[in-house]
Design a protein around this motif. Structure first.
Motif: not given
Length: 336
Positions: A94-103, A228-246
């Motif tokens: 939500p806060y990525w698309i509308d500045g009225r939503v507080r992050p 409104p999201a600022g600098a984001i990297d939502p396609e980053n695969l770090d979380r998937v790699v972490i879960l794969a290791g676990l």
């Protein structure tokens, strides 16, 4: 405002319109008094897979290893399917698309479906299922409901995100309950080398699936409407790699532990506390080295989290037994 950044027909347009309609309720929730914020953040933490993974060592070393394995694998299945679904849908928060939503909480991954709702539903639902008592289901449902409200209040999810997360969580729960027994029987019939190979292969399949999903969005970049999201990297695969290791570390550790014989979690409270403290000190040291002293590459993340899971499942119990903090089990096969 579409996920791919250009006008399309069908599903994406519908989600855009739905998200716009859902902004009002989110902004309304955020008008609650400021004292609600820390409460909502605390409730939100109950739905994270990180919360479960932090609590699992205590459960595994000191209370019930069978329950810890069941719960841990359930949450990992929920977390991995959620990570893949987020990449597949490419939907904003939500806060990525509308500045009225507080992050009120910052998130870098895509929003649909809600991981908190999915992991909370699967994890708490698994506990309720194992309990087999009606009150446990009511308690689990109530907690999941609070987690969902907290995520909407914090501005990081639309109502449709948490509803979808709950549905995915229920699907994971049903799948785990149905397939756990036959999967366990099949796994135990395999030679150890086959179990270890399959553990690594499953983790690499997860990473490969995530990479293929991202490849289908080749050339994608966050749409201007998400500014409104600022600098984001939502396609980053770090979380998937972490879960794969676990996942790899957990399966390898449990497979070897089954071969060498399990352990008895009994003993005085002081001895159990000593186990947990020692185990967490070593885990904390591994985590510190991995996160603070080594480059944050995919290989380091995968190996580091695999090592952490392997320590919890295998290394710590073996050390506890040798130090006299734990006894070998009288009966093996703790997962029935």
């Amino acid at each position: 405002m579409t996920a791919r950044g250009w006008d399309t027909e069908g599903r994406v347009d519908f989600l855009d319109e739905l998200h716009l309609a859902e902004l009002g309720p989110i902004i309304g929730l955020q008008q609650w008094p400021e004292w609600v914020l820390p409460v909502m953040k605390l409730i939100s933490a109950l739905g994270t897979d990180t919360f479960y993974l932090l609590c699992l060592p205590l459960l595994y070393w000191c209370v019930n290893p069978a329950l810890a394995l069941r719960l841990g694998l359930t949450v990992m299945v929920a977390a991995t399917t959620n990570a893949l679904a987020k990449l597949a849908w490419h939907q904003p928060r939500p806060y990525w698309i509308d500045g009225r939503v507080r992050p009120l909480s910052l998130e870098g991954a895509f929003g649909l479906p809600s991981g908190h709702a999915q992991s909370g539903t699967a994890g708490l639902g698994r506990l309720a299922w194992l309990s087999g008592r009606p009150w446990a289901w009511w308690a689990a449902g109530g907690l999941v409901g609070l987690v969902c409200v907290s995520r909407v209040y914090l501005g990081v999810h639309f109502v449709s995100d948490v509803v979808t997360g709950v549905m995915f969580g229920l699907a994971v729960l049903a799948l785990v309950v149905k397939l756990e027994r036959p999967a366990l029987v099949w796994w135990r019939r395999q030679a150890l080398w086959a179990q270890l190979t399959a553990s690594a292969a499953l983790s690499f399949v997860l990473i490969g699936a995530a990479a293929l999903i991202n490849a289908s969005y080749a050339g994608w970049s966050p749409p201007p409407a998400w500014s409104p999201a600022g600098a984001i990297d939502p396609e980053n695969l770090d979380r998937v790699v972490i879960l794969a290791g676990l996942l790899a570390g957990t399966l390898v550790g449990a497979s070897v532990m089954h071969r060498i014989g399990w352990f008895d979690v009994g003993g005085p409270a002081g001895v159990r506390a000593a186990r947990w403290l020692l185990g967490m000190l070593v885990a904390g040291a591994v985590f510190y080295v991995m996160r603070e002293l080594l480059p944050q590459t995919g290989v380091v993340l995968y190996a580091g989290y695999a090592l952490l899971a392997l320590w919890v499942q295998l290394g710590a119990p073996v050390l506890f037994i040798r130090l006299g903090l734990m006894s070998p089990a009288r009966q093996v096969q703790p997962v029935q």
